[in-house]
Every structure is written in C-alpha cells, then in structure tokens.
Design an enzyme around this catalytic site. Structure first.
Site, PDB file in Angstrom:
ATOM      1  N   TYR A  52      33.165  63.276  82.337  1.00 16.00           N
ATOM      2  CA  TYR A  52      34.188  63.063  81.296  1.00 16.00           C
ATOM      3  C   TYR A  52      35.508  62.591  81.882  1.00 16.00           C
ATOM      4  CZ  TYR A  52      31.191  65.368  77.830  1.00 16.00           C
ATOM      5  OH  TYR A  52      30.170  65.704  76.991  1.00 16.00           O
ATOM      6  N   SER A 210      29.793  65.614  68.891  1.00 16.91           N
ATOM      7  CA  SER A 210      30.279  64.535  67.999  1.00 16.91           C
ATOM      8  C   SER A 210      30.074  64.882  66.526  1.00 16.91           C
ATOM      9  CB  SER A 210      29.605  63.197  68.334  1.00 16.91           C
ATOM     10  OG  SER A 210      30.139  62.667  69.509  1.00 16.91           O
ATOM     11  N   PRO A 211      30.587  66.039  66.089  1.00 18.56           N
ATOM     12  CA  PRO A 211      30.351  66.468  64.704  1.00 18.56           C
ATOM     13  C   PRO A 211      30.900  65.490  63.666  1.00 18.56           C
ATOM     14  CG  PRO A 211      32.089  67.774  65.733  1.00 18.56           C
ATOM     15  CD  PRO A 211      31.443  66.996  66.827  1.00 18.56           C
ATOM     16  N   ALA A 213      31.014  62.200  64.133  1.00 19.41           N
ATOM     17  CA  ALA A 213      30.519  60.877  64.562  1.00 19.41           C
ATOM     18  C   ALA A 213      31.560  60.147  65.411  1.00 19.41           C
ATOM     19  CB  ALA A 213      30.112  60.031  63.351  1.00 19.41           C
ATOM     20  N   GLY A 214      32.266  60.918  66.231  1.00 17.83           N
ATOM     21  CA  GLY A 214      33.274  60.321  67.116  1.00 17.83           C
ATOM     22  C   GLY A 214      34.449  59.722  66.349  1.00 17.83           C
ATOM     23  N   GLY A 215      34.640  60.146  65.086  1.00 13.10           N
ATOM     24  CA  GLY A 215      35.752  59.632  64.268  1.00 13.10           C
ATOM     25  C   GLY A 215      35.325  58.471  63.374  1.00 13.10           C
ATOM     26  N   PHE A 218      35.561  58.382  59.465  1.00 11.67           N
ATOM     27  CA  PHE A 218      36.822  58.148  58.738  1.00 11.67           C
ATOM     28  C   PHE A 218      37.126  56.663  58.580  1.00 11.67           C
ATOM     29  CE2 PHE A 218      37.061  62.136  61.067  1.00 11.67           C
ATOM     30  CZ  PHE A 218      37.251  63.011  60.017  1.00 11.67           C
TER      31      PHE A 218
HETATM   32  N1  LIG Z   1      26.116  66.575  75.351  1.00  9.68           N
HETATM   33  C1  LIG Z   1      26.445  65.321  75.151  1.00  9.68           C
HETATM   34  O1  LIG Z   1      25.693  64.389  75.479  1.00  9.68           O
HETATM   35  C2  LIG Z   1      27.761  64.992  74.508  1.00  9.68           C
HETATM   36  C3  LIG Z   1      28.028  63.667  74.105  1.00  9.68           C
HETATM   37  C4  LIG Z   1      29.258  63.410  73.493  1.00  9.68           C
HETATM   38  C5  LIG Z   1      30.173  64.449  73.297  1.00  9.68           C
HETATM   39  N2  LIG Z   1      29.897  65.709  73.732  1.00  9.68           N
HETATM   40  C6  LIG Z   1      30.847  66.824  73.544  1.00  9.68           C
HETATM   41  O2  LIG Z   1      31.201  66.878  72.174  1.00  9.68           O
HETATM   42  C7  LIG Z   1      32.624  66.865  72.060  1.00  9.68           C
HETATM   43  C8  LIG Z   1      33.015  66.278  70.745  1.00  9.68           C
HETATM   44  O3  LIG Z   1      32.591  64.910  70.666  1.00  9.68           O
HETATM   45  P1  LIG Z   1      33.496  63.850  69.931  1.00  9.68           P
HETATM   46  O4  LIG Z   1      34.815  63.784  70.602  1.00  9.68           O
HETATM   47  O5  LIG Z   1      32.730  62.615  69.769  1.00  9.68           O
HETATM   48  O6  LIG Z   1      33.717  64.634  68.516  1.00  9.68           O
HETATM   49  P2  LIG Z   1      34.088  64.126  67.059  1.00  9.68           P
HETATM   50  O7  LIG Z   1      34.769  65.270  66.397  1.00  9.68           O
HETATM   51  O8  LIG Z   1      32.893  63.567  66.407  1.00  9.68           O
HETATM   52  O9  LIG Z   1      35.107  62.924  67.265  1.00  9.68           O
HETATM   53  C9  LIG Z   1      36.414  63.140  67.703  1.00  9.68           C
HETATM   54  C10 LIG Z   1      37.223  61.896  67.388  1.00  9.68           C
HETATM   55  O10 LIG Z   1      37.403  61.837  65.976  1.00  9.68           O
HETATM   56  C11 LIG Z   1      38.783  61.686  65.702  1.00  9.68           C
HETATM   57  N3  LIG Z   1      39.125  62.366  64.452  1.00  9.68           N
HETATM   58  C12 LIG Z   1      38.979  63.666  64.176  1.00  9.68           C
HETATM   59  N4  LIG Z   1      39.430  63.934  62.919  1.00  9.68           N
HETATM   60  C13 LIG Z   1      39.879  62.780  62.419  1.00  9.68           C
HETATM   61  C14 LIG Z   1      40.453  62.400  61.184  1.00  9.68           C
HETATM   62  N5  LIG Z   1      40.662  63.298  60.194  1.00  9.68           N
HETATM   63  N6  LIG Z   1      40.778  61.101  60.997  1.00  9.68           N
HETATM   64  C15 LIG Z   1      40.577  60.184  61.961  1.00  9.68           C
HETATM   65  N7  LIG Z   1      40.031  60.494  63.189  1.00  9.68           N
HETATM   66  C16 LIG Z   1      39.691  61.775  63.409  1.00  9.68           C
HETATM   67  C17 LIG Z   1      39.478  62.341  66.866  1.00  9.68           C
HETATM   68  O11 LIG Z   1      40.788  61.843  66.997  1.00  9.68           O
HETATM   69  P3  LIG Z   1      42.024  62.871  67.292  1.00  9.68           P
HETATM   70  O12 LIG Z   1      41.833  63.360  68.697  1.00  9.68           O
HETATM   71  O13 LIG Z   1      43.203  61.990  67.080  1.00  9.68           O
HETATM   72  O14 LIG Z   1      41.947  63.972  66.286  1.00  9.68           O
HETATM   73  C18 LIG Z   1      38.588  61.935  68.025  1.00  9.68           C
HETATM   74  O15 LIG Z   1      38.927  60.650  68.476  1.00  9.68           O
HETATM   75  C19 LIG Z   1      33.091  66.112  73.316  1.00  9.68           C
HETATM   76  O16 LIG Z   1      34.418  66.409  73.661  1.00  9.68           O
HETATM   77  C20 LIG Z   1      32.124  66.631  74.345  1.00  9.68           C
HETATM   78  O17 LIG Z   1      32.566  67.880  74.816  1.00  9.68           O
HETATM   79  C21 LIG Z   1      28.693  66.001  74.318  1.00  9.68           C
END
Ligand SMILES: NC(=O)c1ccc[n+]([C@@H]2O[C@H](COP(=O)([O-])OP(=O)(O)OC[C@H]3O[C@@H](n4cnc5c(N)ncnc54)[C@H](OP(=O)(O)O)[C@@H]3O)[C@@H](O)[C@H]2O)c1
Length: 300
Positions: A52, A210-211, A213-215, A218
């Site tokens: 990461y 990625s609950p 979908a990585g944003g 929205f």
């Molecule tokens: N095991 C695996 O293979 C794997 C793969 C990927 C990820 N992960 C883990 O899962 C964690 C979460 O993944 P993720 O970061 O993809 O999670 P996510 O919650 O799906 O996406 C986060 C992104 O969404 C944005 N977001 C959240 N709320 C929003 C809103 N209301 N409007 C617009 N944008 C919004 C965030 O921006 P802001 O920061 O500005 O809120 C951030 O850029 C990672 O940190 C990692 O620890 C594991």
C-alpha cells in the site's frame, strides 16, 4: 463494537483501511490525532498491506504514528498482507506482477512490515492473493515459524475462492480466522461464486474491502452504476438516512456471517456515518434483495 475471530482475538466491526493513507496528505500530527480519534470511536483495527502506498510506503506512515505514541500499540489490532509482488522503489527490477508465498519471501516481507510499522508483532497476517504456485506444506512451516517466533498472532486469507481456501486450510495447522474479500453493490461476485456461503459453512467472519466500490458508486460511469445509485437513493429515502453510504454499509452488514467492513475513507464525517449505520433500523429483506438483484444476481 467487536467481532470475535478466535479465542481471545477480536477486531472492531469497522476497520480503518490504510491503502489510501498517502492520499489523505495528513501531517504526522494529523495522523496521530486521526488514529487516536478512531480508537476513541471504538475503531481499533487498522488494515495494511506491504504494497500500500506504492512508493509512499503506507506502513511506514503508520509506523511514524507508533513511534511518536508507542502506547497506542496496546490499544489496536494491526493487520497486514503479503504475496503480491509489484514493481516499486524497493523492487525496481520487477517487470511482471506476480504472487509469491515462498517461505523466504513471506518471512522477509513480515520482517519488513514489522520494521516499517514500528511494532514487535502483527496481530493478523493475510495472504493477499492466491499464489497458483503455492506449496501448502511449505506455507504451513512458514506460518508456524512466524507464530512460534511471536511475529504474527493470527492468520487469514484474502481473495481466495472456496476451493483455494479449503485446500490451504487442509495443510495449514493454524486456523484461518478471516477471509478478506471484495463486496459492494457494484461487485457481488462473492455472492455468485459461493464464497459468502463458504464463510457461513466454516463459521468465518469475512472482512469486506472496497465497500463503496472505491468511491465509484458516487460518480457513476455507466448505466448500471447510475441505476444502482438511484436504487440506493430510493432506499436511503425510505430509511430516512443521510447519505447512500449508510445504505450500503447496512446492506453489507445484513449477512449472518457477522462480517466486518474495511473502510477506505479518512474523512471523519464519513466514518461517523459508518458508525451510525451500525445502529438503528435495518433494511427489510425486500430492500436487501432489491439491491442484490439490481447488482446482477439472478434469483431464478
Ligand atoms: N484485500 C484486498 O485485496 C484489498 C483490496 C483493496 C482494498 N483493501 C482494503 O480495503 C480498504 C478500503 O478500500 P477502498 O479504499 O477501496 O474503500 P471504499 O470505501 O470503497 O472507497 C474509498 C474511496 O471512496 C471515497 N468516498 C467515500 N465516501 C465518499 C462519498 N460520500 N463521496 C465521494 N467519495 C467517497 C473515498 O474518498 P475520501 O477519502 O475523500 O472519503 C475514497 O477515495 C483499503 O484501505 C484496504 O485496506 C483490500
């Protein structure tokens, strides 16, 4: 709120994912304050991976927090992962991405993670992706060694299908305590391929990455995503919730496996909404299935 994974080992129902920590552009003081604030909110588990932050090394960013406030280590659970080999500053000679679960490689990665994170041990180590060349007996020796040396307390898998999971578990003495998998309303493969049912069968509490979908949820980029946003918005209004992220968290948490969610945001207002989603009214089965069906699941 905690979820008990094994014996005396629990993690928080919401976990802070540190994959985007470098994007948050926090100063070291802000990082310390953020981690302390999360712990105050009851979010005590932090999810890392050796890769990461790419060249920014997010484990090291977190390690600076523990260096400044060593006492915080006792108040948290640290998860990290390895097995994905990608080109970065540390590994400039990698030309093609690949997976590695060789003994020497894993031991080396864990040692590096411990050093970067400024801690003596990892609470939970996940094999990040399934290595098609894995030698399960060798993996067993590796995990036993890490446990016996006190470097890792518990182990789990990430992104393995049920057969891959069961095959490794057959050869590995330690019980895998969780399975970290992707799940969100734009990505329901793990409902379709039996992984969610496998979690129920084995009594595994999955962790959903990625609950949101990585944003992407929205900012829809096609008709399917636009439709899903509208469906979520409709249910948000029915449930009188503030934003659709709360609808998604409630949807994810309905599964009987008692899952945990790995949050991706460093925004406190958004984290507070995630906490709020743990409370209050649940959605109906009809609303839950509506999201699943619109995500592309065929009931019959
Ligand atoms: N095991 C695996 O293979 C794997 C793969 C990927 C990820 N992960 C883990 O899962 C964690 C979460 O993944 P993720 O970061 O993809 O999670 P996510 O919650 O799906 O996406 C986060 C992104 O969404 C944005 N977001 C959240 N709320 C929003 C809103 N209301 N409007 C617009 N944008 C919004 C965030 O921006 P802001 O920061 O500005 O809120 C951030 O850029 C990672 O940190 C990692 O620890 C594991």
């Amino acid at each position: 709120m905690k979820v008990n994974l094994q014996d005396n080992f629990s993690i928080s129902k919401l976990v802070i994912g540190c994959m985007r920590m470098n994007e948050w552009n926090f100063s070291i003081e802000q990082r310390v304050e953020f981690v302390e604030w999360c712990i105050e909110q009851g979010i005590t588990t932090f999810d890392h991976a050796d890769i990461y932050g790419g060249n920014h090394h997010n484990e090291a960013l977190f390690g600076e927090v523990l260096k400044m406030k060593t006492q915080l280590r006792d108040e948290m659970e640290i998860i990290t992962k390895c097995s994905m080999c990608v080109r970065n500053d540390e590994n400039p000679n990698i030309k093609t991405r690949y997976f590695n679960t060789d003994r020497e490689y894993i031991i080396n990665q864990v040692n590096k993670s411990i050093e970067k994170l400024n801690c003596d041990y990892i609470d939970l180590l996940l094999i990040h992706m399934h290595d098609l060349l894995v030698n399960p007996k060798e993996l067993n020796d590796t995990l036993n060694q890490l446990r016996d040396e006190g470097k890792v307390r518990y182990f789990g898998l990430s992104n393995h299908n049920p057969l891959e999971f069961d095959t490794l578990q057959k050869y590995v003495d330690v019980k895998f305590v969780t399975h970290q998998i992707m799940l969100h309303p734009l990505g329901i493969e793990n409902y379709k391929n039996g992984t969610m049912t496998h979690c129920l069968k084995e009594g595994i509490h999955p962790m959903f990455w990625s609950p949101l979908a990585g944003g992407r949820i929205f900012n829809p980029t096609n008709a399917l995503e636009e439709n899903m946003k509208n469906v979520l918005e409709g249910i948000r209004q029915e449930l009188h919730l503030e934003e659709i992220d709360e609808v998604i968290y409630k949807w994810l948490l309905m599964h009987s496996s008692d899952p945990t969610i790995v949050l991706g945001t460093g925004n406190r207002e958004r984290i507070k909404r995630a906490i709020h989603s743990l409370e209050g009214m649940q959605m109906t089965r009809e609303q839950w299935y509506k999201i699943l069906i619109e995500a592309g699941y065929k009931l019959w």
